[in-house]
Design an enzyme around this catalytic site. Structure first.
Site, mmCIF file in Angstrom:
data_model
loop_
_atom_site.group_PDB
_atom_site.id
_atom_site.type_symbol
_atom_site.label_atom_id
_atom_site.label_comp_id
_atom_site.label_asym_id
_atom_site.label_seq_id
_atom_site.Cartn_x
_atom_site.Cartn_y
_atom_site.Cartn_z
ATOM 1 N N SER A 123 0.817 -1.221 0.000
ATOM 2 C CA SER A 123 0.000 0.000 0.000
ATOM 3 C C SER A 123 0.848 1.266 0.000
ATOM 4 O O SER A 123 1.984 1.266 0.456
ATOM 5 C CB SER A 123 -0.878 0.053 1.252
ATOM 6 O OG SER A 123 -1.696 -1.067 1.326
HETATM 7 N N1 SAH Z 1 0.505 -5.682 4.195
HETATM 8 C C1 SAH Z 1 1.245 -5.946 2.977
HETATM 9 C C2 SAH Z 1 0.452 -5.668 1.714
HETATM 10 C C3 SAH Z 1 -0.569 -6.682 1.524
HETATM 11 S S1 SAH Z 1 -1.255 -6.896 -0.088
HETATM 12 C C4 SAH Z 1 2.550 -5.189 2.918
HETATM 13 O O1 SAH Z 1 2.871 -4.453 3.860
HETATM 14 O O2 SAH Z 1 3.272 -5.366 1.943
HETATM 15 C C5 SAH Z 1 -2.453 -8.079 0.424
HETATM 16 C C6 SAH Z 1 -1.878 -9.422 0.742
HETATM 17 O O3 SAH Z 1 -2.935 -10.224 1.247
HETATM 18 C C7 SAH Z 1 -1.324 -10.158 -0.463
HETATM 19 O O4 SAH Z 1 -0.005 -10.533 -0.235
HETATM 20 C C8 SAH Z 1 -2.246 -11.373 -0.596
HETATM 21 O O5 SAH Z 1 -1.596 -12.529 -1.060
HETATM 22 C C9 SAH Z 1 -2.722 -11.535 0.827
HETATM 23 N N2 SAH Z 1 -3.957 -12.296 0.992
HETATM 24 C C10 SAH Z 1 -5.081 -12.282 0.225
HETATM 25 N N3 SAH Z 1 -6.007 -13.116 0.736
HETATM 26 C C11 SAH Z 1 -5.464 -13.682 1.848
HETATM 27 C C12 SAH Z 1 -5.927 -14.618 2.800
HETATM 28 N N4 SAH Z 1 -7.131 -15.171 2.741
HETATM 29 N N5 SAH Z 1 -5.088 -14.967 3.811
HETATM 30 C C13 SAH Z 1 -3.852 -14.436 3.904
HETATM 31 N N6 SAH Z 1 -3.367 -13.535 3.032
HETATM 32 C C14 SAH Z 1 -4.158 -13.164 2.016
#
Ligand code: SAH
Length: 213
Positions: free
Chosen positions: A61
């Site tokens: 983000s």
């Molecule tokens: N917080 C992260 C950005 C996250 S992007 C950072 O600081 O970089 C959102 C993330 O959520 C992605 O990596 C995606 O693979 C993960 N995601 C999506 N659905 C999910 C689920 N059900 N359980 C765990 N992770 C999930």
């Protein structure tokens, strides 16, 4: 400008003017090397006002979104925090600086592994990573004082609501697939209190209680 100056500039031009006030959040965002959480080819734009690709179609983000979500968690340093969506690990490190223990769940193994390597090389012993479907939370370690979902979801998964401690809260981008609004739910006296905050756009939370792949 070097990375340290770029971080100062980011805080002074993107976070403070948009209303981020929590000194601890501002200070930690001045310190944590965000450029180490993306590919070398994206490092030059790590401190710009934008989300960045982190592989597997996922994104880190924009700085403001990390800051506002962290500020809304109102951390004082003693909390056990659960993050759903480890991604690059940047948000987890911000949380680890401001709380006691961070548990973070990622569904894509390669991302979790890279994040884990970053936590080790930067020396964060208080971050625990697990590869699984985060919509189910982390029951064995629950309850959590704070839960943060960093992926967009149609509603906050019930298992996560259950894993919030008494007087704790959860924050998540809730809405449709392409636009959401930050929702904060507090648990107090066995009741839930909802508050909506800023509009946002996140990659989808996949799985039971989230979106289909
Ligand atoms: N917080 C992260 C950005 C996250 S992007 C950072 O600081 O970089 C959102 C993330 O959520 C992605 O990596 C995606 O693979 C993960 N995601 C999506 N659905 C999910 C689920 N059900 N359980 C765990 N992770 C999930």
């Amino acid at each position: 400008m070097g990375f340290k100056e770029l971080r100062e500039f980011m805080v002074n031009t993107q976070l403070i003017p948009r209303g981020i006030k929590d000194k601890r959040v501002l200070n930690v965002m001045k310190r944590v090397p965000r450029h180490l959480f993306v590919d070398e080819s994206s490092q030059y734009k790590a401190y710009e006002d934008m989300a960045l690709p982190i592989g597997e179609g996922q994104t880190l983000s924009q700085p403001y979104m990390v800051a506002i979500m962290t500020e809304l968690l109102e951390l004082n340093g003693n909390e056990r925090v659960l993050e759903i969506g480890t991604g690059s690990g940047y948000q987890a490190v911000i949380l680890a600086e401001l709380s006691r223990e961070v548990y973070t769940v990622e569904r894509i193994a390669s991302l979790a592994q890279q994040a884990e390597e970053r936590f080790q090389s930067l020396g964060y012993a208080n971050i625990h990573v697990r590869v699984s479907n985060g919509t189910l939370g982390w029951p064995d370690e629950s309850p959590f004082d704070r839960i943060i979902i960093t992926a967009g979801t149609p509603k906050i998964p019930d298992p996560l609501i259950e894993q919030i401690s008494e007087e704790g809260f959860i924050i998540a981008p809730v809405g449709d697939r392409f636009s959401q609004q930050l929702l904060r739910i507090k648990k107090s006296g066995g009741r839930l209190f909802e508050e909506y905050h800023t509009l946002c756009v996140f990659v989808p939370l996949i799985g039971e209680y989230g979106w289909k792949e």
